[in-house]
Design an enzyme around this catalytic site. Structure first.
Site, mmCIF file in Angstrom:
data_model
loop_
_atom_site.group_PDB
_atom_site.id
_atom_site.type_symbol
_atom_site.label_atom_id
_atom_site.label_comp_id
_atom_site.label_asym_id
_atom_site.label_seq_id
_atom_site.Cartn_x
_atom_site.Cartn_y
_atom_site.Cartn_z
ATOM 1 N N ASP A 62 -15.930 28.906 56.780
ATOM 2 C CA ASP A 62 -14.704 30.035 56.620
ATOM 3 C C ASP A 62 -14.219 30.143 58.094
ATOM 4 O O ASP A 62 -14.328 31.119 58.601
ATOM 5 C CB ASP A 62 -15.033 31.194 55.836
ATOM 6 C CG ASP A 62 -13.642 31.919 55.492
ATOM 7 O OD1 ASP A 62 -12.829 31.219 55.670
ATOM 8 O OD2 ASP A 62 -14.075 33.094 54.694
ATOM 9 N N SER A 99 -15.270 37.216 56.868
ATOM 10 C CA SER A 99 -14.876 36.117 56.089
ATOM 11 C C SER A 99 -14.751 36.753 54.688
ATOM 12 O O SER A 99 -13.305 36.440 54.060
ATOM 13 C CB SER A 99 -16.260 35.293 55.773
ATOM 14 O OG SER A 99 -16.204 34.375 54.624
ATOM 15 N N SER A 135 -9.296 39.862 56.709
ATOM 16 C CA SER A 135 -9.907 38.555 57.178
ATOM 17 C C SER A 135 -9.423 37.941 58.192
ATOM 18 O O SER A 135 -8.211 38.010 58.602
ATOM 19 C CB SER A 135 -9.207 37.587 55.733
ATOM 20 O OG SER A 135 -9.858 37.833 54.606
ATOM 21 N N HIS A 164 -10.148 30.697 55.058
ATOM 22 C CA HIS A 164 -9.526 30.815 53.842
ATOM 23 C C HIS A 164 -8.055 31.346 53.930
ATOM 24 O O HIS A 164 -7.263 31.400 53.112
ATOM 25 C CB HIS A 164 -10.074 31.584 53.003
ATOM 26 C CG HIS A 164 -10.449 33.143 53.233
ATOM 27 N ND1 HIS A 164 -11.429 33.576 53.923
ATOM 28 C CD2 HIS A 164 -9.395 34.047 52.922
ATOM 29 C CE1 HIS A 164 -11.265 35.124 54.102
ATOM 30 N NE2 HIS A 164 -10.037 35.349 53.394
ATOM 31 N N GLY A 166 -7.014 42.057 53.828
ATOM 32 C CA GLY A 166 -6.193 42.011 54.904
ATOM 33 C C GLY A 166 -7.034 42.083 56.071
ATOM 34 O O GLY A 166 -6.482 41.529 57.219
#
Length: 327
Positions: free
Chosen positions: A209, A301, A285, A185, A283
């Site tokens: 993801d 994720s 991720s 993402h 942040g």
């Protein structure tokens, strides 16, 4: 491995484990050795038990691996390894099939249902839903599931500075030959821009993801997640200790939760995620998950205040044919 060796090879790890897991240096060293042995035992029993394998998890209280078995005649096979045997009604394959059936009906789920997964500890299917909507969840999934009400999950992307895509920020996951893996993402939800330290080698979101980045010339790639040297990519058992490094919350630790979870984010549904109680925030991720002993687990994720989900590493390496950097 001694306490001195652990600290020398993974500076800061023992401090993080004490802060987040409540174990001192000596206990942490013993725990790492115990979990490594449990990991090897789980993998061998998964093969030995075949269709009767009912899942496994690490019991933090007893420091032993608990292995579910659907065939009572094979309980002795488990006990012979030193693990705790537990007779269960459903095999791991049956639980995974139940998750797959719900995945096939995902489009008909009410928006208040936020996901589902197989709980290895209780040997049942759990459906998650926002508070006050349990009945709607049961109407969708059936009465033979357990409904767990919790805050809706979100993907973690925000403006900032780590590796950035335009005005958005994400975190490097684990390094591979030629680049690193991260969350899908971070590509899809940030528009058509490229990472500031490379270019997208591939990405998938929703559904999955994950993504990987081909880094620019001059970027030095190290085989570490946070303070831990990467040794491999063997998946840890539910209940085992795990840590993650993210650009917002830094180095945090917790335990592995249920695997093969389906999570319904506002931007789309992702299947095959693993839950944890590790702390993560926007942040983080794409940040890397790893066991204290150095086995890479996956990339952040998303989640909520209680749960942080990660996409398993093995899937990412396999899909893109990547080679993990190890130390």
């Amino acid at each position: 491995m001694s306490v001195l060796q652990i600290e020398a090879e993974n500076p800061g790890l023992l401090a993080a484990m004490k802060r987040d897991l409540g174990v001192d240096a000596t206990a942490a060293s013993e725990l790492l050795a115990t979990q490594d042995a449990a990991l090897a035992t789980e993998n061998s029993l998964r093969t030995a038990l075949g269709e009767s394998f009912g899942g496994a998890y690490f019991d933090a209280a007893t420091r032993k691996l608990v292995v579910g078995v659907t065939d009572a005649s094979k309980l002795g096979t488990v006990r012979a390894t030193g693990a705790t045997a537990k007779l269960v009604a459903q095999s791991a394959a049956q639980l995974d099939s139940a998750v797959a059936r719900l995945n096939a009906r995902e489009g008909s789920a009410p928006s208040t249902v936020t996901g589902w997964y197989a709980d290895t500890v209780t040997n049942e299917i759990v459906v998650t839903a926002v508070p006050g909507t349990a009945e709607a969840a049961k109407s969708f999934a059936g009465s033979n599931v357990r409904v767990k009400e919790e805050a809706a999950p979100q993907t973690f992307v925000k403006g900032g500075d780590a590796y950035s895509v335009g005005s958005s920020r994400c975190s490097v996951g684990l390094t591979v030959r030629g680049g690193y893996v991260t969350a899908g993402h971070c590509d899809v939800l940030t528009g058509s821009g490229q990472p500031n330290n490379g270019t997208w080698g591939g990405s998938s979101f929703p559904g999955n993801d994950y993504a990987w980045v081909r880094t620019n010339a001059g970027v030095t790639l190290e085989p570490r997640v946070g303070n831990v040297t990467v040794r491999g990519a063997t998946s840890a058992a539910t209940g085992a200790q795990v840590c993650k490094a993210g650009s917002t919350t830094g180095w945090t630790c917790g335990t592995v939760g249920s695997k093969n979870q389906t999570v319904r984010y506002p931007q789309g549904t992702v299947t095959g995620l693993t839950a944890s109680n590790v702390r993560c925030q926007p942040g983080d991720s794409g940040g890397g998950f790893i066991t204290p002993a150095g086995q890479g687990q996956g990339v952040v994720s998303g989640g909520n205040t209680a749960t942080c989900y990660f996409n398993p590493l093995g899937e990412i390496l396999s899909v893109y044919g990547l080679s993990l950097l190890t130390g």
